[in-house]
Design a protein around this motif. Structure first.
Motif, PDB file in Angstrom:
ATOM      1  N   ASN A  35      -0.517   2.129 -14.735  1.00 38.69           N
ATOM      2  CA  ASN A  35      -1.927   2.503 -14.683  1.00 38.69           C
ATOM      3  C   ASN A  35      -2.162   3.876 -14.056  1.00 38.69           C
ATOM      4  O   ASN A  35      -3.291   4.374 -14.035  1.00 38.69           O
ATOM      5  N   TYR A  36      -1.095   4.501 -13.532  1.00 39.30           N
ATOM      6  CA  TYR A  36      -1.150   5.921 -13.209  1.00 39.30           C
ATOM      7  C   TYR A  36      -0.701   6.725 -14.417  1.00 39.30           C
ATOM      8  O   TYR A  36      -1.232   7.807 -14.698  1.00 39.30           O
TER       9      TYR A  36
ATOM     10  N   LEU B 248      -4.607  -6.704  -5.181  1.00 34.88           N
ATOM     11  CA  LEU B 248      -4.276  -6.850  -3.765  1.00 34.88           C
ATOM     12  C   LEU B 248      -4.921  -8.099  -3.163  1.00 34.88           C
ATOM     13  O   LEU B 248      -4.312  -8.790  -2.340  1.00 34.88           O
TER      14      LEU B 248
ATOM     15  N   MET C 110       2.218   1.845  -3.375  1.00 36.17           N
ATOM     16  CA  MET C 110       1.192   2.453  -4.219  1.00 36.17           C
ATOM     17  C   MET C 110       1.100   3.949  -3.976  1.00 36.17           C
ATOM     18  O   MET C 110       0.947   4.735  -4.927  1.00 36.17           O
TER      19      MET C 110
ATOM     20  N   TRP D   9       2.038  -1.743 -11.682  1.00 36.38           N
ATOM     21  CA  TRP D   9       1.075  -0.823 -11.076  1.00 36.38           C
ATOM     22  C   TRP D   9       1.211   0.598 -11.593  1.00 36.38           C
ATOM     23  O   TRP D   9       0.225   1.250 -11.941  1.00 36.38           O
TER      24      TRP D   9
ATOM     25  N   MET E 141     -10.068   1.755 -11.791  1.00 38.26           N
ATOM     26  CA  MET E 141      -8.902   1.684 -10.917  1.00 38.26           C
ATOM     27  C   MET E 141      -9.228   0.996  -9.594  1.00 38.26           C
ATOM     28  O   MET E 141      -8.401   0.258  -9.046  1.00 38.26           O
ATOM     29  N   GLY E 142     -10.440   1.220  -9.099  1.00 40.68           N
ATOM     30  CA  GLY E 142     -10.850   0.578  -7.850  1.00 40.68           C
ATOM     31  C   GLY E 142     -10.924  -0.938  -7.999  1.00 40.68           C
ATOM     32  O   GLY E 142     -10.444  -1.682  -7.133  1.00 40.68           O
TER      33      GLY E 142
ATOM     34  N   PHE F 254       4.459  -4.169  -8.294  1.00 41.45           N
ATOM     35  CA  PHE F 254       4.016  -2.884  -7.763  1.00 41.45           C
ATOM     36  C   PHE F 254       5.091  -1.802  -7.845  1.00 41.45           C
ATOM     37  O   PHE F 254       4.782  -0.628  -8.032  1.00 41.45           O
TER      38      PHE F 254
ATOM     39  N   PHE G  55       0.826  -1.206   0.000  1.00 44.71           N
ATOM     40  CA  PHE G  55       0.000   0.000   0.000  1.00 44.71           C
ATOM     41  C   PHE G  55       0.863   1.260   0.000  1.00 44.71           C
ATOM     42  O   PHE G  55       0.581   2.230  -0.716  1.00 44.71           O
TER      43      PHE G  55
ATOM     44  N   THR H  31      -7.357  -2.369  -8.519  1.00 43.60           N
ATOM     45  CA  THR H  31      -6.631  -2.301  -7.249  1.00 43.60           C
ATOM     46  C   THR H  31      -7.052  -3.430  -6.316  1.00 43.60           C
ATOM     47  O   THR H  31      -6.224  -4.169  -5.785  1.00 43.60           O
TER      48      THR H  31
END
Length: 419
Positions: A123-124, A87, A18, A120, A79-80, A115, A15, A83
């Motif tokens: 995707n930003y 996880l 992230m 990960w 994204m939710g 990550f 986390f 994510t």
């Protein structure tokens, strides 16, 4: 109790990674052609990439959410979901009671690479990319295949993915196909002739595999070469709806007119194909050189798997080669960062999956790989941080480091009179 505490500490670590990535890539790349496509819907006819836009349109009208806000709804849901799914998979896998300790350590390290590296952060860099739903849905299909239940949903999932993005057959369809392959030729194939029940189960996977492949392939051909907007729909109307969706002046959307005409109206015979690799060959060479340490480690791992599989090794040998399905995308389009992400995701998913389901050859190879890692810890720490420094894949030019070296490479070639 101690085991649960360790897992929770590890998940907190992920986390925090992230959060660091979120700060690193803020403000996120959000908009452009990706959101233009999200405004497409079957209101225009049975067109390419109209599935998500149709759902957003339906949601907008049903829940009375203004059309101009639906792109934010899509971003949060996409994204939710991604994510939570990533996880959840890590948490459930590391909490598996029967899993060998060496395998858990290996998968924990693999998740860190995901990550900290491009898994990960990409995707930003391309926030809420519509094709992110392709691995999400493919993973759900894989789950059904592993369980051997509700197999009817597999062709449905593959068809939906193809409706979301035409390039699905090249990018993420291999995730579904490789599990069918594993079930038929490795897991069930080894039992052929032993019992009538297992023979029937193998035939069931063969039938569902063929149905899934044929339906998805036929739909791809239709979407790629025949799908077009219905009569009465004009480019002006589409641009107006897109401008409303993106909450931008029509003048800004006009810059996308040619692409919209190509995808929806096929003006001039354009159908989304452009052979660009001849202009970017140096970029791809630089990418292969810079990523060679990771490519080599993947090669070493699969070599160990094939060795540990013994007589079945030839079947395992074909699993990592599933990435060849992405080759047509590299030839046709220059969105090399997106294609490279799909390749990365495939290899990551296959290695993770075989260990998660307790495949004997994979578990033995993983134990050998951990011995290699323990004997060269400094090197692997450096490799991990190298993945973190490399970071996200861009949409086109792989990542800033690759594109920078490529640009200098062209200057050198020009100075030498070669380019």
């Amino acid at each position: 109790m101690k085991k649960n505490i360790r897992i929770k500490k590890y998940m907190i670590c992920l986390f925090l990674i992230m959060l660091v990535q979120a700060v690193r890539y803020f403000p996120f790349k959000f908009g452009g052609w990706n959101q233009v496509q999200l405004s497409f819907s079957y209101e225009y006819g049975f067109i390419q990439r109209g599935f998500l836009g149709t759902l957003l349109n339906l949601m907008s009208r049903t829940l009375h959410i203004p059309w101009g806000y639906m792109r934010y709804v899509h971003a949060l849901l996409t994204m939710g979901t991604f994510t939570f799914l990533m996880l959840w998979i890590v948490y459930k896998t590391l909490g598996e009671e029967q899993m060998d300790a060496a395998v858990k350590r290996f998968l924990a390290g693999l998740a860190l690479v995901f990550f900290m590296g491009p898994g990960w952060s990409t995707n930003y860099s391309n926030f809420a990319l519509m094709e992110l739903w392709l691995p999400i849905l493919s993973i759900l299909g894989i789950y059904a295949l592993i369980k051997g239940k509700q197999l009817w949903c597999i062709p449905v999932i593959a068809v939906v993915c193809e409706l979301i993005h035409t390039g699905y057959v090249f990018l993420y369809f291999n995730l579904i196909l490789v599990v069918f392959y594993y079930k038929i030729f490795i897991e069930k194939g080894a039992a052929l002739g032993h019992t009538e029940k297992k023979h029937t189960e193998t035939k069931k996977y063969i039938v569902y595999g063929i149905v899934t492949f044929v339906l998805t392939s036929v739909l791809f051909l239709y979407m790629m070469f025949a799908a077009t907007a219905r009569d009465g729909v004009t480019i002006e109307y589409v641009i107006e709806r897109t401008a409303e969706f993106m909450r931008k002046p029509i003048e800004e959307i006009e810059t996308q007119r040619e692409l919209i005409q190509g995808y929806l109206f096929r003006d001039g015979g354009f159908s989304g194909i452009a052979f660009d690799i001849k202009d970017y060959w140096l970029l791809l060479i630089v990418m292969l050189v810079l990523f060679s340490p990771f490519i080599y480690e993947v090669y070493v791992y699969w070599k160990l798997v094939v060795k540990e599989a013994g007589k079945q090794g030839v079947f395992y040998l074909l699993i990592p080669l599933g990435i060849v399905t992405a080759i047509p995308m590299y030839i046709m389009h220059c969105d090399y960062g997106r294609w490279t992400y799909a390749v990365f995701f495939y290899e990551f998913a296959c290695i993770w999956l075989l260990n998660m389901i307790g495949d004997g050859a994979a578990e033995k190879a993983t134990s050998k790989m951990m011995e290699r890692i323990d004997a060269n810890r400094t090197y692997y720490y450096v490799l991990l941080f190298y993945a973190g420094i490399s970071g996200a894949f861009a949409q086109n030019l792989i990542n800033p480091m690759v594109s920078m070296i490529e640009s200098y490479g062209w200057k050198v070639l020009e100075a030498l009179g070669i380019a």
